[in-house]
Design a protein around this motif. Structure first.
Motif, PDB file in Angstrom:
ATOM      1  N   LYS A 159       0.757  -1.161  -0.188  1.00 16.37           N
ATOM      2  CA  LYS A 159      -0.030  -0.029  -0.056  1.00 16.37           C
ATOM      3  C   LYS A 159       0.860   1.164   0.153  1.00 16.37           C
ATOM      4  CE  LYS A 159      -3.557   0.347   2.682  1.00 16.37           C
ATOM      5  NZ  LYS A 159      -4.673   0.267   3.662  1.00 16.37           N
ATOM      6  N   VAL A 160       0.676   2.247  -0.944  1.00 15.18           N
ATOM      7  CA  VAL A 160       1.206   3.396  -0.943  1.00 15.18           C
ATOM      8  C   VAL A 160       0.207   4.576  -0.529  1.00 15.18           C
ATOM      9  CG1 VAL A 160       2.444   5.019  -2.370  1.00 15.18           C
ATOM     10  CG2 VAL A 160       3.041   2.698  -2.609  1.00 15.18           C
ATOM     11  N   PHE A 161       0.457   5.509   0.203  1.00 18.30           N
ATOM     12  CA  PHE A 161      -0.519   6.657   0.698  1.00 18.30           C
ATOM     13  C   PHE A 161      -0.500   7.811  -0.533  1.00 18.30           C
ATOM     14  CE2 PHE A 161       0.346   3.961   4.269  1.00 18.30           C
ATOM     15  CZ  PHE A 161      -0.960   3.786   4.715  1.00 18.30           C
ATOM     16  N   THR A 162       0.445   8.059  -0.858  1.00 20.09           N
ATOM     17  CA  THR A 162       0.547   9.194  -1.925  1.00 20.09           C
ATOM     18  C   THR A 162       1.345   9.146  -2.977  1.00 20.09           C
ATOM     19  OG1 THR A 162       0.264  11.581  -2.007  1.00 20.09           O
ATOM     20  CG2 THR A 162       2.049  10.676  -0.443  1.00 20.09           C
ATOM     21  N   GLY A 163       1.508  10.032  -4.110  1.00 24.83           N
ATOM     22  CA  GLY A 163       2.583   9.959  -5.025  1.00 24.83           C
ATOM     23  C   GLY A 163       3.267  11.373  -4.924  1.00 24.83           C
ATOM     24  N   THR A 164       3.572  11.956  -5.855  1.00 23.11           N
ATOM     25  CA  THR A 164       4.076  13.265  -6.206  1.00 23.11           C
ATOM     26  C   THR A 164       3.511  14.080  -7.169  1.00 23.11           C
ATOM     27  OG1 THR A 164       6.054  12.538  -7.663  1.00 23.11           O
ATOM     28  CG2 THR A 164       6.498  12.052  -5.523  1.00 23.11           C
TER      29      THR A 164
END
Length: 696
Positions: free
Chosen positions: A685-690
């Motif tokens: 799981k990843v919570f945000t990108g850029t």
């Protein structure tokens, strides 16, 4: 240090919902207004200011951020939240945690995320009521901001909620406090109780037979610290230990977590503060500058028929309404002034607060808001004798005696500015705030009647809503020429309101919560399912549209923006990779302004039904008249997963649609890409990108 056997320094905690709840501390805009900036960096700066003030005064734990996702604005604590969307709440929450805790806790403050979990989804919008949340919704929406704060933000403390989930009060919920929070997420900090909530397991929920069992259940479930003072965790806990109902090992575990905090905070080496530094840290000019910047960017222009901005020399302005000349009404429920009112109520022994607190009868209580300007102050400084003032009515008082003066002022003016809304606090005189839930979203008292009387004069009307939740009748929003949502903008809020009304500042706030037409629509939120009743056989209600009055992400300005181009960088990506989304935005108006570019996705092929849209990225951009701005979003596929049939987080192979725009309704299709399965590459799981922004 001097009054206890071991001489261990204490951790002092403070309420910091809109700044430190202490005399002379900076009063920032309430959280719902901060969320309207869509600028997490500003929230980090707010928390950094709070950190500096708390360390100067010797406090080391802040009871914020509020990470409750709220989709029912009847709930009085809506104002304390960052709105309806888990992603936006998480971005604001993580920024606050990082700003409050700092790079190193030796100069930081423990952040305490609350209320774990689902507190803002209460039955009937009522405080302390049960929350009915199925497991997948609980994980994907309500637990999400807390998980981001723990895993990404390094959160040190969590506060359990007053309410219950599926028959189990949160302070007794071992599955949440131990299995999920610690076991699945790896949380190593402390869990603290909400005020008096351990004993509430007995006195309110009737879940425990007595205070001793409440202490046993609370400590056993994972509540390490009882706030605001030792009650159930005092004699009752001692009896439970003696009876073998609680193990010494569990007690040692709870104590060790608190001691670890004290070591991390550097309290053993530096238990005292520099008293001379407090005066320079409280409400320092740099902190007021942050408050003003947030207030300016928090104001949401909901509607404008061209009456705004009020141009200099354009004639007389009638200023009307109960919130036009009252500084107290600009402040949130956990500001110092509201706290003083709660103390007065406690001293007078009225209601629950009187049972909770003992206040000496001879205590001198100052309820003033000296030094906080009102909207009348700020407009008078700019308009001089062109301003005419008549309050018209009070927020709650049913008297209409002031209507005649207000109507006369409006009839004689070129434009009427009505400053209306709520009074935030915890006492019966408040209309929003903790335990101040409402069954109607119309303006309280006789304010709606005042709006009708002023509109009837034929003078163009600008409504400024100083409120803790979306408010206002169909008549107000339909008949007023302009509507400005000011939320509860804090001590610099009046200046920000005046600047926006007069065009000195271009409004750029965007709604962090859908704005219902009335309570009959609740819950109304943008991220509903396809089957959510918005597109069934006949579509609308018999007596109302199903669409909100103003959608999530909505907000106007004094210039215009368009999306010239939006493309998805790759048509095929492997699970675990990121996809780029390129966007070009142009300011097509005749003055500089700001816009919030919002990126949404939709998964039309998932094995679990998905929302029609999900916010996954956003960026606030500035552009001069005629200027173009380019953005590149990097969207990790690990951000696009959901909980599958086995309740495991999964990023499925399949198609993802990408939309870019200025609200949940005003957007363009940027493209589609396909995630290809890669069994040898597990996706976390990843919570945000850029997001990268550059001027063209």
């Amino acid at each position: 240090m001097t009054e206890t056997r071991l001489g261990i320094p204490a951790i002092v905690h403070e309420e910091v919902c809109s700044g430190v709840m202490a005399r002379e501390a900076t009063i920032f805009p309430q959280a719902i207004g901060v969320a309207s900036t869509w600028a997490p960096e500003l929230n980090r700066q707010l928390a950094d200011a709070v950190r500096a003030q708390m360390r100067a005064m010797g406090s080391h734990q802040g009871l914020s951020p509020v990470l409750d996702v709220v989709r029912d604005p009847r709930w009085g604590r809506t104002e304390e939240t960052y709105g309806e969307d888990p992603y936006l709440v998480s971005r604001m929450g993580v920024a606050f945690v990082q700003g409050l805790q700092g790079a190193d806790l030796t100069d930081g403050v423990l952040a305490t995320a609350k209320h774990f979990v689902g507190y803002g989804a209460s039955e009937g919008g009522l405080n302390w009521a049960p929350a009915h949340l199925p497991p997948r919704l609980l994980r994907e929406v309500y637990l999400y901001p807390f998980e981001a704060a723990v895993r990404e933000g390094g959160l040190k403390s969590v506060m359990a909620g007053y309410h219950e989930l599926d028959g189990v009060p949160c302070h007794a919920n071992q599955e949440l406090l131990a299995d999920v929070l610690r076991g699945q997420w790896g949380f190593t900090g402390s869990v603290v109780s909400d005020y008096f909530a351990v004993n509430d397991l007995h006195s309110y929920h009737h879940f425990a037979q007595d205070k001793q069992q409440a202490a046993t259940v609370g400590l056993g479930a994972g509540v390490d610290v009882e706030l605001p003072a030792t009650d159930a965790y005092a004699d009752a806990l001692t009896r439970a230990l003696d009876a073998g109902e609680v193990s010494e090992a569990r007690l040692d575990e709870a104590v060790s977590r608190v001691l670890r905090h004290k070591v991390e905070l550097g309290l053993f080496e530096n238990p005292y503060v520099d008293e001379d530094a407090v005066a320079t840290s409280a409400n320092a000019e740099r902190h007021r500058d942050v408050a003003l910047e947030i207030a300016r960017r928090s104001l949401v222009l909901l509607k404008n028929d061209g009456v705004l901005p009020l141009l200099a020399g354009a004639g007389t302005v009638a200023l009307i309404g109960p919130n036009a000349d009252d500084a107290r009404h600009l402040l949130g429920d956990y500001s110092f002034a509201a706290h003083i009112e709660a103390l007065v109520e406690a001293r007078n022994r009225r209601g629950l607060l009187g049972e909770m607190m003992t206040i000496p009868d001879d205590l001198e209580i100052d309820e003033s808001t000296d030094g906080v300007p009102t909207v009348r102050d700020e407009l008078a400084a700019r308009l001089g004798d062109r301003l005419r003032f008549a309050p018209g009515c009070d927020v709650l008082d049913p008297s209409t005696e002031g209507f005649a003066e207000a109507v006369a002022a409006a009839a004689a003016a070129d434009v009427a500015v009505l400053v209306l809304g709520d009074r935030s606090g915890l006492t019966p005189g408040a209309t929003t705030g903790e335990s101040r839930d409402r069954s109607s979203l119309d303006l309280p008292g006789v304010q709606e009647d005042l709006v009708r009387a002023v509109v009837a004069t034929g003078t163009p009307v600008v409504a400024v809503l100083v409120a803790g939740r979306p408010v206002g009748s169909d008549f107000l929003h339909d008949e007023c020429a302009a509507v400005l949502m000011a939320w509860l903008p804090g001590e610099t809020g009046a200046q920000a309101i005046a600047e926006v009304l007069l065009g000195e500042v271009n409004p750029s706030g965007r709604l962090p919560i859908s704005y219902p037409r009335g309570v009959g629509q609740i819950p109304v939120f943008y991220g509903h399912k396809v089957s959510g009743g918005r597109s069934h056989w006949h579509g609308d209600y018999v007596d109302s549209p199903v669409s909100p009055r103003y959608v999530f992400g909505h907000g106007l300005g004094y210039t215009s923006f368009v999306i010239e181009d939006a493309t998805v960088g790759s048509a095929d990506v492997r699970a675990g990779d990121s996809v780029g989304v390129e966007v070009t935005v142009a300011n097509t108006g005749d003055r500089a302004g700001e816009q919030v570019v919002q990126l949404y996705v939709r998964d039309p092929q998932a094995t679990i039904t998905r929302p029609v849209l999900e916010l996954k990225a956003f960026a606030r951009v500035e552009a001069a008249a005629g200027q173009r701005v380019a953005m590149r979003f990097a969207l990790p596929t690990g951000q696009l997963g959901f909980y599958d049939r086995s309740m495991a987080y999964a990023v499925e192979a399949g198609q993802i649609e990408v939309y870019v725009g200025f609200s949940a309704a005003d957007h363009t299709h940027a493209g589609t890409f396909v995630i290809s399965a890669d069994p040898d590459r597990p996706v976390s799981k990843v919570f945000t990108g850029t997001a990268e922004v550059r001027q063209l």
